[in-house]
Design an enzyme around this catalytic site. Sequence first.
Site, PDB file in Angstrom:
ATOM      1  N   LYS A 103       0.844  -1.199   0.000  1.00  0.00           N
ATOM      2  CA  LYS A 103       0.000   0.000   0.000  1.00  0.00           C
ATOM      3  C   LYS A 103       0.882   1.253   0.000  1.00  0.00           C
ATOM      4  O   LYS A 103       2.070   1.176   0.318  1.00  0.00           O
ATOM      5  CB  LYS A 103      -0.903   0.002   1.235  1.00  0.00           C
ATOM      6  CG  LYS A 103      -1.695  -1.274   1.414  1.00  0.00           C
ATOM      7  CD  LYS A 103      -2.678  -1.505   0.285  1.00  0.00           C
ATOM      8  CE  LYS A 103      -3.413  -2.814   0.506  1.00  0.00           C
ATOM      9  NZ  LYS A 103      -4.391  -3.095  -0.541  1.00  0.00           N
TER      10      LYS A 103
HETATM   11  C1  LIG Z   1      -5.603  -3.717   0.275  1.00  0.00           C
HETATM   12  C2  LIG Z   1      -6.998  -3.357   0.100  1.00  0.00           C
HETATM   13  C3  LIG Z   1      -7.991  -3.816   0.993  1.00  0.00           C
HETATM   14  C4  LIG Z   1      -7.726  -4.775   2.126  1.00  0.00           C
HETATM   15  O1  LIG Z   1      -6.654  -4.419   2.950  1.00  0.00           O
HETATM   16  P1  LIG Z   1      -5.882  -5.557   3.787  1.00  0.00           P
HETATM   17  O2  LIG Z   1      -5.046  -4.810   4.787  1.00  0.00           O
HETATM   18  O3  LIG Z   1      -5.071  -6.340   2.813  1.00  0.00           O
HETATM   19  O4  LIG Z   1      -6.920  -6.416   4.441  1.00  0.00           O
HETATM   20  C5  LIG Z   1      -9.284  -3.383   0.809  1.00  0.00           C
HETATM   21  N1  LIG Z   1      -9.602  -2.546  -0.202  1.00  0.00           N
HETATM   22  C6  LIG Z   1      -8.697  -2.093  -1.070  1.00  0.00           C
HETATM   23  C7  LIG Z   1      -9.126  -1.138  -2.154  1.00  0.00           C
HETATM   24  C8  LIG Z   1      -7.370  -2.490  -0.975  1.00  0.00           C
HETATM   25  O5  LIG Z   1      -6.460  -2.036  -1.856  1.00  0.00           O
END
Ligand SMILES: *Cc1c(COP(=O)(O)O)cnc(C)c1O
Length: 179
Positions: A154
């Site tokens: 992220k």
């Molecule tokens: C990564 C992501 C998630 C989930 O996040 P996690 O920490 O992996 O559970 C949900 N929505 C979007 C748009 C994402 O990119």
Amino acid sequence: MAKYTANDYEREFAAFLGIPHAFAFWKGRVALYAILKTLGISEGDEVILPGYTCVMNVNPIMYLGARPIYVDIDPVTYNMDASLIEARITSRTRAIIAQHTYGYPAPLDEILAIANRHQLPVLEDCCLALGARYKGRLVGTIGTAGYFSSQWNKPYTTGIGGLAITSNTELALKIEDLC
Ligand SMILES: *Cc1c(COP(=O)(O)O)cnc(C)c1O
């Protein structure tokens, strides 16, 4: 020097966004699960979300016995096409997830207008959108609640992690209880 605790992290995250409550979780999907659960979403309920999403948004809905209801996206913005939402609302709809795809804010004015008309909470998926603004306001602070991911791929990372935020005191107390 005093030890830096999870509570400090939550407090600083909330302060950065200018919001009273933040709760740290293992992942973004767990933060979403906590929000959905505290909203009382359960068996047979429906949650609206964009058709172009992350499976991690779908699993928390299904773990609660609820159904994901997909709304197609605008091919230019990759965000939910707000003009298609209302046709997907039924008597079982309990929430709308406004995902800010790739950090670009979803059309919140349109989504909130529809949600208000049907008295539905709007949950902002900010997993790729920490610091993004919609008409000057930080995303995550505009709907009923927001959630973030700080997983390794992220824009902002702690290795693994997620947070839920809300300005709604009642919801915050319930999330705290659940934690
Ligand atoms: C990564 C992501 C998630 C989930 O996040 P996690 O920490 O992996 O559970 C949900 N929505 C979007 C748009 C994402 O990119």
